[in-house]
Motif scaffolding. Structure first.
Motif, mmCIF file in Angstrom:
data_model
loop_
_atom_site.group_PDB
_atom_site.id
_atom_site.type_symbol
_atom_site.label_atom_id
_atom_site.label_comp_id
_atom_site.label_asym_id
_atom_site.label_seq_id
_atom_site.Cartn_x
_atom_site.Cartn_y
_atom_site.Cartn_z
ATOM 1 N N PHE A 11 30.493 14.849 43.746
ATOM 2 C CA PHE A 11 30.104 16.300 43.903
ATOM 3 C C PHE A 11 30.147 16.860 45.123
ATOM 4 C CE2 PHE A 11 27.784 15.486 39.819
ATOM 5 C CZ PHE A 11 27.923 16.219 39.029
ATOM 6 N N THR A 20 29.610 23.018 40.297
ATOM 7 C CA THR A 20 29.178 21.896 40.010
ATOM 8 C C THR A 20 28.924 21.826 38.454
ATOM 9 O OG1 THR A 20 27.959 21.790 42.189
ATOM 10 C CG2 THR A 20 26.961 20.269 40.365
ATOM 11 N N ASP A 21 28.287 22.885 37.850
ATOM 12 C CA ASP A 21 28.347 22.751 36.439
ATOM 13 C C ASP A 21 29.498 22.680 35.695
ATOM 14 O OD1 ASP A 21 25.519 22.992 36.768
ATOM 15 O OD2 ASP A 21 25.262 25.191 36.337
ATOM 16 N N LYS A 23 32.365 21.080 36.755
ATOM 17 C CA LYS A 23 32.780 19.777 36.880
ATOM 18 C C LYS A 23 32.079 18.795 36.193
ATOM 19 C CE LYS A 23 34.601 20.383 41.566
ATOM 20 N NZ LYS A 23 34.325 19.811 43.225
ATOM 21 N N TRP A 24 30.770 18.890 35.929
ATOM 22 C CA TRP A 24 30.057 18.049 35.104
ATOM 23 C C TRP A 24 30.410 18.266 33.598
ATOM 24 C CZ3 TRP A 24 27.193 14.299 35.519
ATOM 25 C CH2 TRP A 24 26.169 13.840 34.698
ATOM 26 N N ARG A 25 30.593 19.366 33.067
ATOM 27 C CA ARG A 25 31.026 19.849 31.661
ATOM 28 C C ARG A 25 32.398 19.033 31.560
ATOM 29 N NH1 ARG A 25 28.912 24.913 32.700
ATOM 30 N NH2 ARG A 25 30.926 25.582 33.287
ATOM 31 N N TRP A 27 33.757 16.428 33.301
ATOM 32 C CA TRP A 27 33.634 15.196 33.063
ATOM 33 C C TRP A 27 33.237 14.712 32.062
ATOM 34 C CZ3 TRP A 27 29.281 11.680 33.357
ATOM 35 C CH2 TRP A 27 29.607 10.576 33.628
#
Length: 60
Positions: A11, A20-21, A23-25, A27
């Motif tokens: 991150f 960030t949220d 990118k997390w989803r 990934w």
């Protein structure tokens, strides 16, 4: 060799929480992405390097 493979996500600290949220989803949806790479353990690396060294000595 592939057993115990770990995935790492990087991150950017400059990203907003929303980014960030996102990118997390993304990934989580694509865990097996082409960008995932296996990283050998230290023992596997030593074994590989020893094999290379042994080949050099046999051909010298």
């Amino acid at each position: 060799m592939w057993q115990g493979m770990k995935s790492v996500m990087v991150f950017d600290p400059k990203d907003s929480q929303v980014e960030t949220d996102r990118k997390w989803r993304e990934w989580m949806q694509h865990k097996s992405a082409v960008g995932d790479k296996y990283v050998p353990t230290a023992a596997e690396t030593r074994k590989y390097l020893n094999k290379l060294e042994n080949r050099k000595q046999r051909h010298a």
